[in-house]
Motif scaffolding. Structure first.
Motif, PDB file in Angstrom:
ATOM      1  N   ARG A 183       0.800  -1.206  -0.098  1.00 28.50           N
ATOM      2  CA  ARG A 183       0.005  -0.127   0.126  1.00 28.50           C
ATOM      3  C   ARG A 183       0.894   1.081  -0.075  1.00 28.50           C
ATOM      4  O   ARG A 183       0.424   2.278  -0.659  1.00 28.50           O
ATOM      5  N   ASP A 184       2.041   1.314   0.925  1.00 27.34           N
ATOM      6  CA  ASP A 184       2.957   2.361   0.646  1.00 27.34           C
ATOM      7  C   ASP A 184       4.298   2.034   1.102  1.00 27.34           C
ATOM      8  O   ASP A 184       4.549   0.747   1.291  1.00 27.34           O
ATOM      9  N   MET A 185       5.310   2.872   0.875  1.00 27.02           N
ATOM     10  CA  MET A 185       6.699   2.699   1.235  1.00 27.02           C
ATOM     11  C   MET A 185       7.183   3.888   1.755  1.00 27.02           C
ATOM     12  O   MET A 185       7.045   4.812   1.483  1.00 27.02           O
ATOM     13  N   ALA A 186       8.227   3.549   2.810  1.00 30.05           N
ATOM     14  CA  ALA A 186       9.046   4.845   3.484  1.00 30.05           C
ATOM     15  C   ALA A 186      10.330   4.405   3.588  1.00 30.05           C
ATOM     16  O   ALA A 186      10.772   3.181   3.584  1.00 30.05           O
ATOM     17  N   HIS A 187      11.349   5.314   3.398  1.00 30.63           N
ATOM     18  CA  HIS A 187      12.576   5.049   3.465  1.00 30.63           C
ATOM     19  C   HIS A 187      13.604   6.331   3.928  1.00 30.63           C
ATOM     20  O   HIS A 187      13.099   7.361   3.203  1.00 30.63           O
ATOM     21  N   ALA A 188      14.342   6.410   4.814  1.00 28.29           N
ATOM     22  CA  ALA A 188      15.231   7.318   5.075  1.00 28.29           C
ATOM     23  C   ALA A 188      16.668   6.941   5.151  1.00 28.29           C
ATOM     24  O   ALA A 188      17.171   6.024   5.351  1.00 28.29           O
ATOM     25  N   GLY A 189      17.623   8.059   4.793  1.00 25.46           N
ATOM     26  CA  GLY A 189      18.983   7.874   5.071  1.00 25.46           C
ATOM     27  C   GLY A 189      19.676   9.079   5.119  1.00 25.46           C
ATOM     28  O   GLY A 189      19.195  10.350   4.845  1.00 25.46           O
ATOM     29  N   ALA A 190      21.063   9.114   5.515  1.00 29.64           N
ATOM     30  CA  ALA A 190      21.804  10.110   5.811  1.00 29.64           C
ATOM     31  C   ALA A 190      23.243   9.889   5.360  1.00 29.64           C
ATOM     32  O   ALA A 190      23.618   8.690   5.509  1.00 29.64           O
ATOM     33  N   ALA A 191      24.002  10.893   5.354  1.00 28.64           N
ATOM     34  CA  ALA A 191      25.413  10.806   4.890  1.00 28.64           C
ATOM     35  C   ALA A 191      26.147  11.803   5.717  1.00 28.64           C
ATOM     36  O   ALA A 191      25.740  12.944   5.708  1.00 28.64           O
ATOM     37  N   VAL A 192      27.202  11.555   6.087  1.00 29.33           N
ATOM     38  CA  VAL A 192      28.169  12.508   6.835  1.00 29.33           C
ATOM     39  C   VAL A 192      29.181  13.041   5.604  1.00 29.33           C
ATOM     40  O   VAL A 192      29.647  12.176   4.776  1.00 29.33           O
ATOM     41  N   LYS A 193      29.632  14.236   5.470  1.00 29.46           N
ATOM     42  CA  LYS A 193      30.600  14.668   4.805  1.00 29.46           C
ATOM     43  C   LYS A 193      31.846  15.643   5.267  1.00 29.46           C
ATOM     44  O   LYS A 193      31.439  16.252   6.179  1.00 29.46           O
ATOM     45  N   ALA A 194      32.822  15.517   4.598  1.00 30.19           N
ATOM     46  CA  ALA A 194      33.934  16.513   4.917  1.00 30.19           C
ATOM     47  C   ALA A 194      34.438  17.087   3.665  1.00 30.19           C
ATOM     48  O   ALA A 194      34.577  16.588   2.779  1.00 30.19           O
ATOM     49  N   ARG A 195      34.893  18.449   3.733  1.00 28.46           N
ATOM     50  CA  ARG A 195      35.349  18.976   2.735  1.00 28.46           C
ATOM     51  C   ARG A 195      36.634  19.652   3.120  1.00 28.46           C
ATOM     52  O   ARG A 195      37.119  20.547   4.265  1.00 28.46           O
ATOM     53  N   PHE A 196      37.723  19.241   2.472  1.00 24.73           N
ATOM     54  CA  PHE A 196      38.958  20.096   2.444  1.00 24.73           C
ATOM     55  C   PHE A 196      39.239  20.925   1.206  1.00 24.73           C
ATOM     56  O   PHE A 196      39.295  19.889   0.019  1.00 24.73           O
ATOM     57  N   SER A 197      39.651  22.164   1.006  1.00 26.14           N
ATOM     58  CA  SER A 197      39.712  22.819  -0.212  1.00 26.14           C
ATOM     59  C   SER A 197      38.521  22.723  -1.023  1.00 26.14           C
ATOM     60  O   SER A 197      37.436  22.894  -0.758  1.00 26.14           O
ATOM     61  N   LYS A 198      38.836  21.867  -2.151  1.00 30.74           N
ATOM     62  CA  LYS A 198      37.480  21.773  -3.115  1.00 30.74           C
ATOM     63  C   LYS A 198      37.435  20.164  -3.366  1.00 30.74           C
ATOM     64  O   LYS A 198      37.012  19.635  -4.476  1.00 30.74           O
ATOM     65  N   THR A 199      37.604  19.450  -2.093  1.00 33.86           N
ATOM     66  CA  THR A 199      37.409  18.004  -2.400  1.00 33.86           C
ATOM     67  C   THR A 199      36.492  17.653  -0.956  1.00 33.86           C
ATOM     68  O   THR A 199      36.812  18.012   0.080  1.00 33.86           O
ATOM     69  N   VAL A 200      35.455  16.870  -1.574  1.00 31.99           N
ATOM     70  CA  VAL A 200      34.489  16.246  -0.728  1.00 31.99           C
ATOM     71  C   VAL A 200      34.636  14.786  -0.475  1.00 31.99           C
ATOM     72  O   VAL A 200      34.484  14.169  -1.632  1.00 31.99           O
ATOM     73  N   LEU A 201      34.476  14.236   0.658  1.00 34.84           N
ATOM     74  CA  LEU A 201      34.572  13.107   1.188  1.00 34.84           C
ATOM     75  C   LEU A 201      33.163  12.883   1.704  1.00 34.84           C
ATOM     76  O   LEU A 201      32.922  13.639   2.927  1.00 34.84           O
ATOM     77  N   ALA A 202      32.234  12.062   1.251  1.00 41.13           N
ATOM     78  CA  ALA A 202      31.087  11.560   1.809  1.00 41.13           C
ATOM     79  C   ALA A 202      30.706   9.952   2.087  1.00 41.13           C
ATOM     80  O   ALA A 202      31.143   9.401   1.373  1.00 41.13           O
ATOM     81  N   TYR A 203      30.020   9.653   3.289  1.00 40.02           N
ATOM     82  CA  TYR A 203      30.144   8.385   3.340  1.00 40.02           C
ATOM     83  C   TYR A 203      28.573   8.250   4.204  1.00 40.02           C
ATOM     84  O   TYR A 203      28.133   9.040   4.856  1.00 40.02           O
ATOM     85  N   GLY A 204      27.786   7.238   3.640  1.00 37.50           N
ATOM     86  CA  GLY A 204      26.541   6.973   3.924  1.00 37.50           C
ATOM     87  C   GLY A 204      25.637   6.820   2.860  1.00 37.50           C
ATOM     88  O   GLY A 204      25.877   6.342   1.829  1.00 37.50           O
ATOM     89  N   ASP A 205      24.222   7.395   2.881  1.00 41.07           N
ATOM     90  CA  ASP A 205      23.166   7.058   1.874  1.00 41.07           C
ATOM     91  C   ASP A 205      23.230   8.203   1.085  1.00 41.07           C
ATOM     92  O   ASP A 205      23.000   9.341   1.142  1.00 41.07           O
ATOM     93  N   GLN A 206      23.650   7.648  -0.388  1.00 38.43           N
ATOM     94  CA  GLN A 206      23.752   8.827  -1.628  1.00 38.43           C
ATOM     95  C   GLN A 206      23.095   8.469  -2.785  1.00 38.43           C
ATOM     96  O   GLN A 206      22.786   7.372  -2.745  1.00 38.43           O
TER      97      GLN A 206
END
Length: 419
Positions: free
Chosen positions: A115-138
């Motif tokens: 009948r329905d569907m739900a989902h949630a997610g998150a990611a932590v991220k870090a940035r140095f200069s112009k570089t981004v590192l992300a871990y989690g749901d993307q």
């Protein structure tokens, strides 16, 4: 490949991670640079098949709430991205729903459509200069790992992604993901993905020329490489000629491919000429090797795991014209109604003709598709950016290659900036 699709691919290659082009030195803070968006989608799809195949239809209402924080100040900035998705089934087409067809919602153990569907997610991220590192749901948008957003709710992946823009014009991606959330299921690991590694980048040489090179390794499934060359030639009176080449080379793993280890090469070359409110596309696409191109969900072997829209070639519509040995040609046309006083209204048409499909029995099959799409985007007022998209495809095949079908899609999308 139509002009709007070329533009979407170019944008995706350069902006797959929020705020990735910004420098950490420009950070205003975790809260100050944050955003909160709500995306509403009312979607209906109907597939009317011939040759006795079961028709498919589903209708649903979806909502995706997305929060992207800024980065904390300092040499290294930290932040969080999160999303929540909910889909509600409005109609299941009187038994015509479920995986293998439209795939808005899964069928439960009792044989009923959810009948329905739900989902949630998150990611932590870090940035140095112009570089981004992300871990989690993307939700990656890359030519070798592209999450599917062509149904009610999008796919998502769990893992690590590095995105770097240290050199002007160059965007580099490197990632490893170990779980896939299917677009029609609540489970975080519902896609059956063991692991996928991606590496590559795109480089904008100047305003007219861009190239991209990517590779992926889906563990125990396949290895793939992708190359793209895109050149925009300015003409007189603001006319443009856009030339685009996209190609994939794939080798399937013997463990997944019944000991065969089959290979496939798929490439397309397109030319799009745009003038005033018009644009015309001519394209040629070729599939060669031991098998057709496999991506997303492949019916014979099961899940591939690289996303349901990981096929960035010119002749990808309802059919992708990617069968074994298939050759296909496209004639496309697009029109923007702005000059007639209706800004936001556009029309796109394509006729694609495919031949030489290896049927495996000495026969050669074929297919042809007529594609039409009308789209309107509200330009101002309380409903600004709301879009209504009506799409239809007529697919006909020969020599028993597949079932004929007529498809209708009606999508009403409403993005709302909350913060």
């Amino acid at each position: 490949m139509t002009k709007y699709k070329l533009s979407a691919i170019a944008l995706a290659l350069m902006t797959s991670v929020p705020a990735l082009a910004a420098s950490q030195a420009e950070s205003n803070g975790f809260v100050e640079d944050s955003s909160l968006d709500l995306f509403l989608r009312n979607a209906y799809m109907n597939r009317d098949y011939g040759d006795g195949e079961q028709d498919k239809a589903e209708w649903g209402q979806g909502a995706v709430l997305t929060y992207n924080s800024g980065f904390t100040k300092g040499l290294v900035g930290f932040g969080v991205d999160a999303f929540g998705m909910y889909g509600y089934r409005l109609d299941s087409g009187r038994g015509r729903a479920g995986a293998g067809g439209i795939d808005f919602f899964m069928i439960d153990d009792d044989g009923d459509v959810e009948r329905d569907m739900a989902h949630a997610g998150a990611a932590v991220k870090a940035r140095f200069s112009k570089t981004v590192l992300a871990y989690g749901d993307q939700r990656p948008v890359l030519p070798v790992l592209s999450h599917d957003d062509s149904r009610l709710l999008p796919e998502a992946y769990t893992g690590t992604m590095i995105t770097s823009n240290e050199i002007d014009g160059l965007t580099v991606h490197a990632g490893r993901f170990h779980a896939q959330h299917r677009k029609s299921d609540e489970g975080r690991d519902s896609g059956g993905l063991r692991q996928i590694e991606v590496l590559g980048g795109s480089y904008q040489f100047n305003d007219n020329f861009r190239t991209a090179l990517y590779a992926s390794d889906v563990e125990d499934v396949l290895k793939r490489q992708y190359v793209n060359l895109n050149y925009v030639l300015p003409m007189d009176q603001a006319d443009t000629l856009t030339l685009d080449f996209s190609g994939y080379r794939t080798k399937q793993d013997k463990k997944w491919d019944n000991g065969e280890g089959a290979r496939n090469n798929l490439w397309s070359l397109s030319a799009n000429y745009a003038w005033d409110a018009h644009n015309v596309t001519l394209a040629y696409q070729r599939s060669s090797g031991d098998t057709g191109y496999s991506y997303g969900f492949y019916q014979n072997q099961g899940e591939v795991g690289d996303g349901g829209t990981t096929i960035w070639v010119a002749n990808s519509f309802w059919s992708d014209f990617n069968a074994e040995d298939e050759r296909s040609w496209q004639l496309g046309y697009g029109y923007d109604f702005t000059q007639y006083g209706i800004p936001g209204l556009s029309y796109n048409f394509a006729y694609i003709y495919g031949t030489d499909i290896n049927m495996g029995n000495g026969e050669r099959g074929g297919e042809r598709e007529i594609f039409n799409q009308v789209k309107y985007v509200v330009q101002s007022g309380a409903a600004k950016d709301l879009s209504v998209r009506l799409r239809s495809s007529v697919l006909r095949t020969s020599n028993g290659y597949a079932a004929d079908g007529n498809e209708v899609r009606i999508f009403v999308d409403f993005p709302i900036d909350i913060l």
